[in-house]
Structures are given as C-alpha cells and as structure tokens.
Design a protein around this motif. Sequence first.
Motif, PDB file in Angstrom:
ATOM      1  N   GLN A   1       1.643   3.036   3.544  1.00 22.85           N
ATOM      2  CA  GLN A   1       2.361   2.385   4.639  1.00 22.85           C
ATOM      3  C   GLN A   1       3.711   3.065   4.888  1.00 22.85           C
ATOM      4  O   GLN A   1       4.045   3.380   6.032  1.00 22.85           O
ATOM      5  CB  GLN A   1       2.559   0.906   4.342  1.00 22.85           C
ATOM      6  CG  GLN A   1       3.215   0.163   5.486  1.00 22.85           C
ATOM      7  CD  GLN A   1       3.317  -1.320   5.203  1.00 22.85           C
ATOM      8  OE1 GLN A   1       2.925  -1.796   4.138  1.00 22.85           O
ATOM      9  NE2 GLN A   1       3.844  -2.056   6.143  1.00 22.85           N
TER      10      GLN A   1
ATOM     11  N   ILE B   1       3.110   6.554   6.444  1.00 20.32           N
ATOM     12  CA  ILE B   1       2.681   6.463   7.846  1.00 20.32           C
ATOM     13  C   ILE B   1       3.894   6.228   8.740  1.00 20.32           C
ATOM     14  O   ILE B   1       4.056   6.883   9.774  1.00 20.32           O
ATOM     15  CB  ILE B   1       1.633   5.329   8.023  1.00 20.32           C
ATOM     16  CG1 ILE B   1       0.314   5.732   7.372  1.00 20.32           C
ATOM     17  CG2 ILE B   1       1.453   4.979   9.497  1.00 20.32           C
ATOM     18  CD1 ILE B   1      -0.678   4.588   7.240  1.00 20.32           C
ATOM     19  N   GLU B   2       4.769   5.315   8.330  1.00 19.66           N
ATOM     20  CA  GLU B   2       5.975   5.033   9.117  1.00 19.66           C
ATOM     21  C   GLU B   2       6.894   6.246   9.174  1.00 19.66           C
ATOM     22  O   GLU B   2       7.498   6.534  10.208  1.00 19.66           O
ATOM     23  CB  GLU B   2       6.713   3.820   8.552  1.00 19.66           C
ATOM     24  CG  GLU B   2       5.937   2.519   8.669  1.00 19.66           C
ATOM     25  CD  GLU B   2       5.632   2.146  10.109  1.00 19.66           C
ATOM     26  OE1 GLU B   2       6.541   2.214  10.967  1.00 19.66           O
ATOM     27  OE2 GLU B   2       4.471   1.786  10.402  1.00 19.66           O
TER      28      GLU B   2
ATOM     29  N   MET C   1       0.837  -1.178   0.000  1.00 24.16           N
ATOM     30  CA  MET C   1       0.000   0.000   0.000  1.00 24.16           C
ATOM     31  C   MET C   1       0.888   1.250   0.000  1.00 24.16           C
ATOM     32  O   MET C   1       1.873   1.315   0.706  1.00 24.16           O
ATOM     33  CB  MET C   1      -0.909  -0.040   1.221  1.00 24.16           C
ATOM     34  CG  MET C   1      -1.856   1.098   1.308  1.00 24.16           C
ATOM     35  SD  MET C   1      -2.916   0.854   2.753  1.00 24.16           S
ATOM     36  CE  MET C   1      -4.343   1.680   2.184  1.00 24.16           C
TER      37      MET C   1
END
Length: 128
Positions: free
Chosen positions: A4, A7-8, A1
């Motif tokens: 991902q 977000i990290e 995705m």
Amino acid sequence: MVFQLRIEQRHGRVFVGWNEGKIHFPPTYKYSNNSDRYAGEDRHPKEKRRTPAWCDRILWYGRGLYQLSYVRGESKFSDHRPVYSVFSAEVESINCSRIRKSMNCSRSRIEAEELLPQSHGYTELSFF
C-alpha cells in the motif's frame, strides 16, 4: 499490506523521493502480548481478529546512503516488533584547517558555494 505504501509512492501521493529497502521479514504488527502469535490466531469468540501488517518501516532520503540490512527484531514487550536497519553513507571530507587559515576569525559562517562545486548540492557550512 506492505504494498500500500509503495503504491502510493509510485503515484506521487506520499514520501516522494524517499526510499525503502526490500522487506524480507514477517509482519511487525499485531502480536498477542509476550508471544510470537499474531492477535486473533487463537481467537476467543469475543476477541477481535487483527490482520498482521507491516506498520513499522524505515524510509530514507538523500544521496550517498546505502542500506546494508533491514530486519525485524524479536522483542516481545509490545504488540509491534521493532525494525532495524544499517546504512553506509558517503560523506565528503573538507580540509577545515585550510578554510580556517583563510579566515581571520575563529567563528565563521561560510557559504559553501564559494568552496564546493554546485553539483554537490550543499548550501552552507558552519564552523565553530
């Protein structure tokens, strides 16, 4: 995705300080060989279904870099599609002949802090 990695990054767990442009292209992985179909679209009973993903990415780090384009290539030699990017870069020009005249040797290592304001963040220059 696609999200991902972002977000990290936001949580400070990976690639702190790195940048990536907006992705406006379809997923780059997992294609059936020599085709434009994702693996598993025309699934046979024993074939494993793969979720298409954005595995191929371009991130950059540093000041003065500006991404002009970020695109997916359409080469069909692999189960991945290549990703390309074009950048413009700001660079600082230094008059090397003036620096060399002030030195009495042709090969020198000069600490940049003596030549440039500290706001540039350079640590050293080498002239050969």
